[in-house]
Design a protein around this motif. Structure first.
Motif, PDB file in Angstrom:
ATOM      1  N   LEU A 135       0.825  -1.199   0.000  1.00  0.00           N
ATOM      2  CA  LEU A 135       0.000   0.000   0.000  1.00  0.00           C
ATOM      3  C   LEU A 135       0.866   1.258   0.000  1.00  0.00           C
ATOM      4  N   PHE A 136       1.918   1.244   0.815  1.00  0.00           N
ATOM      5  CA  PHE A 136       2.799   2.405   0.880  1.00  0.00           C
ATOM      6  C   PHE A 136       3.509   2.617  -0.455  1.00  0.00           C
ATOM      7  N   GLY A 137       3.996   1.546  -1.037  1.00  0.00           N
ATOM      8  CA  GLY A 137       4.682   1.655  -2.321  1.00  0.00           C
ATOM      9  C   GLY A 137       3.792   2.180  -3.421  1.00  0.00           C
ATOM     10  N   ASP A 138       2.515   1.777  -3.410  1.00  0.00           N
ATOM     11  CA  ASP A 138       1.587   2.187  -4.462  1.00  0.00           C
ATOM     12  C   ASP A 138       1.081   3.611  -4.280  1.00  0.00           C
ATOM     13  N   ASN A 139       1.010   4.089  -3.034  1.00  0.00           N
ATOM     14  CA  ASN A 139       0.312   5.343  -2.778  1.00  0.00           C
ATOM     15  C   ASN A 139       1.158   6.451  -2.145  1.00  0.00           C
ATOM     16  N   CYS A 140       2.215   6.101  -1.429  1.00  0.00           N
ATOM     17  CA  CYS A 140       2.922   7.098  -0.614  1.00  0.00           C
ATOM     18  C   CYS A 140       4.389   7.288  -0.993  1.00  0.00           C
ATOM     19  N   ALA A 141       5.005   6.244  -1.541  1.00  0.00           N
ATOM     20  CA  ALA A 141       6.447   6.280  -1.764  1.00  0.00           C
ATOM     21  C   ALA A 141       6.867   7.351  -2.754  1.00  0.00           C
ATOM     22  N   VAL A 142       5.984   7.718  -3.677  1.00  0.00           N
ATOM     23  CA  VAL A 142       6.353   8.715  -4.682  1.00  0.00           C
ATOM     24  C   VAL A 142       6.711  10.050  -4.030  1.00  0.00           C
ATOM     25  N   CYS A 143       6.142  10.360  -2.886  1.00  0.00           N
ATOM     26  CA  CYS A 143       6.469  11.601  -2.176  1.00  0.00           C
ATOM     27  C   CYS A 143       7.420  11.358  -1.008  1.00  0.00           C
ATOM     28  N   HIS A 144       7.132  10.338  -0.208  1.00  0.00           N
ATOM     29  CA  HIS A 144       7.893  10.118   1.020  1.00  0.00           C
ATOM     30  C   HIS A 144       9.103   9.209   0.834  1.00  0.00           C
ATOM     31  N   GLY A 145       9.288   8.678  -0.367  1.00  0.00           N
ATOM     32  CA  GLY A 145      10.423   7.797  -0.615  1.00  0.00           C
ATOM     33  C   GLY A 145      10.103   6.360  -0.252  1.00  0.00           C
ATOM     34  N   LYS A 146      10.782   5.421  -0.898  1.00  0.00           N
ATOM     35  CA  LYS A 146      10.473   4.014  -0.677  1.00  0.00           C
ATOM     36  C   LYS A 146      10.752   3.566   0.745  1.00  0.00           C
ATOM     37  N   ASN A 147      11.668   4.272   1.437  1.00  0.00           N
ATOM     38  CA  ASN A 147      11.977   3.935   2.830  1.00  0.00           C
ATOM     39  C   ASN A 147      11.264   4.849   3.812  1.00  0.00           C
ATOM     40  N   ALA A 148      10.377   5.699   3.316  1.00  0.00           N
ATOM     41  CA  ALA A 148       9.573   6.608   4.138  1.00  0.00           C
ATOM     42  C   ALA A 148      10.416   7.659   4.848  1.00  0.00           C
ATOM     43  N   THR A 149      11.610   7.917   4.353  1.00  0.00           N
ATOM     44  CA  THR A 149      12.481   8.906   4.996  1.00  0.00           C
ATOM     45  C   THR A 149      12.284  10.310   4.432  1.00  0.00           C
ATOM     46  N   GLY A 150      11.371  10.476   3.501  1.00  0.00           N
ATOM     47  CA  GLY A 150      11.009  11.790   3.013  1.00  0.00           C
ATOM     48  C   GLY A 150      12.083  12.475   2.202  1.00  0.00           C
ATOM     49  N   GLY A 151      11.943  13.796   2.106  1.00  0.00           N
ATOM     50  CA  GLY A 151      12.872  14.631   1.352  1.00  0.00           C
ATOM     51  C   GLY A 151      12.455  16.073   1.512  1.00  0.00           C
ATOM     52  N   GLY A 155      10.521  19.111   1.683  1.00  0.00           N
ATOM     53  CA  GLY A 155       9.099  19.374   1.519  1.00  0.00           C
ATOM     54  C   GLY A 155       8.209  18.183   1.784  1.00  0.00           C
ATOM     55  N   PHE A 156       8.795  16.996   1.972  1.00  0.00           N
ATOM     56  CA  PHE A 156       8.018  15.786   2.223  1.00  0.00           C
ATOM     57  C   PHE A 156       8.508  15.158   3.522  1.00  0.00           C
ATOM     58  N   PRO A 157       7.637  15.026   4.513  1.00  0.00           N
ATOM     59  CA  PRO A 157       8.071  14.607   5.849  1.00  0.00           C
ATOM     60  C   PRO A 157       8.709  13.226   5.899  1.00  0.00           C
ATOM     61  N   ASN A 158       9.675  13.103   6.789  1.00  0.00           N
ATOM     62  CA  ASN A 158      10.248  11.813   7.153  1.00  0.00           C
ATOM     63  C   ASN A 158       9.260  11.136   8.094  1.00  0.00           C
ATOM     64  N   LEU A 159       8.801   9.957   7.737  1.00  0.00           N
ATOM     65  CA  LEU A 159       7.768   9.279   8.519  1.00  0.00           C
ATOM     66  C   LEU A 159       8.331   8.275   9.524  1.00  0.00           C
ATOM     67  N   VAL A 160       9.636   8.212   9.638  1.00  0.00           N
ATOM     68  CA  VAL A 160      10.222   7.267  10.591  1.00  0.00           C
ATOM     69  C   VAL A 160      10.916   7.996  11.741  1.00  0.00           C
ATOM     70  N   ASP A 161      10.781   9.340  11.776  1.00  0.00           N
ATOM     71  CA  ASP A 161      11.331  10.070  12.921  1.00  0.00           C
ATOM     72  C   ASP A 161      10.182  10.396  13.886  1.00  0.00           C
ATOM     73  N   ASP A 162      10.418  11.256  14.837  1.00  0.00           N
ATOM     74  CA  ASP A 162       9.404  11.586  15.842  1.00  0.00           C
ATOM     75  C   ASP A 162       8.768  12.946  15.605  1.00  0.00           C
ATOM     76  N   ALA A 163       9.006  13.543  14.452  1.00  0.00           N
ATOM     77  CA  ALA A 163       8.472  14.876  14.176  1.00  0.00           C
ATOM     78  C   ALA A 163       7.160  14.759  13.401  1.00  0.00           C
ATOM     79  N   TRP A 164       6.058  14.573  14.114  1.00  0.00           N
ATOM     80  CA  TRP A 164       4.744  14.452  13.500  1.00  0.00           C
ATOM     81  C   TRP A 164       3.964  15.732  13.768  1.00  0.00           C
ATOM     82  N   LEU A 165       3.589  16.457  12.719  1.00  0.00           N
ATOM     83  CA  LEU A 165       2.960  17.761  12.886  1.00  0.00           C
ATOM     84  C   LEU A 165       1.673  17.696  13.688  1.00  0.00           C
ATOM     85  N   TRP A 166       0.875  16.670  13.463  1.00  0.00           N
ATOM     86  CA  TRP A 166      -0.375  16.522  14.202  1.00  0.00           C
ATOM     87  C   TRP A 166      -0.293  15.387  15.219  1.00  0.00           C
TER      88      TRP A 166
END
Length: 293
Positions: free
Chosen positions: A116-132, A134-145
């Motif tokens: 699901l992540f690869g099909d829908n989210c990786a294009v922005c957040h990267g295949k490892n979810a580390t972001g870039g 303008g696109f949040p890193n989803l494996v750190d502790d910095a969650w805006l909400w």
């Protein structure tokens, strides 16, 4: 060379063709070849009778066996859906804590969540979810909400600054472009903000800017980011003291952020993904955050 001449060595009649002294013999087709051809013909006839074979406009001959690949695929998909429903029902019903405690269930969540992540989210957040940038890193502790399961699930559902009527809304003003702060004030507040995660700046060459920037921050930024600059999860205002920077933490990047403002965007996935799929994706991200050192 004459036609019907008999070859003195093999006894076969020749065809009358000759190349560089080599004569062509008119030999019979070997019996094994005849057997193979006859068997192939018989197999084709039997296959035509038993299996779907001949197109007839918009339909086709069904064959005596009634074989239907479409039905086989549909049956296979139905069987897979039944197999999935055993654990997806639990994902849709049980709370996150119980699911995360069940290793066998989490194995299914990880496998499906990865797809699901690869099909829908990786294009922005990267295949490892580390972001870039303008696109949040989803494996750190910095969650805006916030990184609580309910908060992550809601963000996936409604998106950020999306077209969803309940979308999360977050926008940083363009303090420089819109004339709210002059260049020196921006430089001062940039120095102050950067010093929050680089304590040594308060006593270095930029100490004067840091001190002046503190007043600029209090007057213009604390309403969203808080007096202590630790952010506000209700507004999606980031913590400025943790060293995590969505658009870069160097002086130039922070200056551009303050000058021109920021308004990130994330699509709402409520229409594209089912509730269970969104829960799987949220569980996958939370699990990924726990497993990444």
């Amino acid at each position: 060379m004459g036609v019907n001449e008999r070859d003195p060595y093999t006894g076969h009649i020749t065809t009358g063709h000759e190349w560089d002294g080599i004569k062509e013999l008119n030999t019979a087709v070997p019996k094994p070849v005849w057997v193979f051809l006859i068997a192939t013909a018989l197999f084709s006839i039997v296959y035509w009778v038993l299996m779907p074979a001949w197109p007839l406009g918009t339909i086709y001959t069904r064959g005596l066996l009634g074989a239907d690949v479409r039905q086989d695929v549909a049956a296979s998909l139905h069987e897979a859906a039944l197999s999935r429903s055993a654990w997806t029902t639990r994902v849709g019903r049980e709370d996150f804590t119980a699911i995360q405690a069940d290793e066998a269930l989490m194995k299914n969540v990880r496998e499906t969540g990865y797809a699901l992540f690869g099909d829908n989210c990786a294009v922005c957040h990267g295949k490892n979810a580390t972001g870039g940038p303008g696109f949040p890193n989803l494996v750190d502790d910095a969650w805006l909400w916030g990184g609580a399961p309910a908060a992550v699930l809601e963000t996936i559902r409604v998106g950020i600054n999306s077209e969803h009527p309940e979308t999360r809304v977050s926008q940083m003003p363009a303090f420089g472009r819109d004339g709210m702060l002059d260049r020196q004030a921006i430089l001062d507040v940039v120095a102050y903000v950067r010093s929050l995660s680089r304590r040594e700046m308060a006593e270095g060459p930029e100490a004067q800017k840091v001190a002046a920037g503190r007043d600029v921050f209090a007057a213009n930024c604390s309403a969203c980011h808080g007096d202590d600059a630790e952010g506000n999860k209700d507004m999606g205002a980031p913590d400025l003291t943790d060293g995590f920077w969505l658009y870069g933490g160097d002086a130039e990047s922070v200056y551009r952020t303050v000058y021109g403002g920021r308004r990130g965007q994330m699509p709402a996935w409520e229409k594209r993904l089912t509730e269970v799929e969104r829960r799987i994706l949220a569980l996958y991200l939370l699990d990924l955050k726990r497993r990444v050192p």
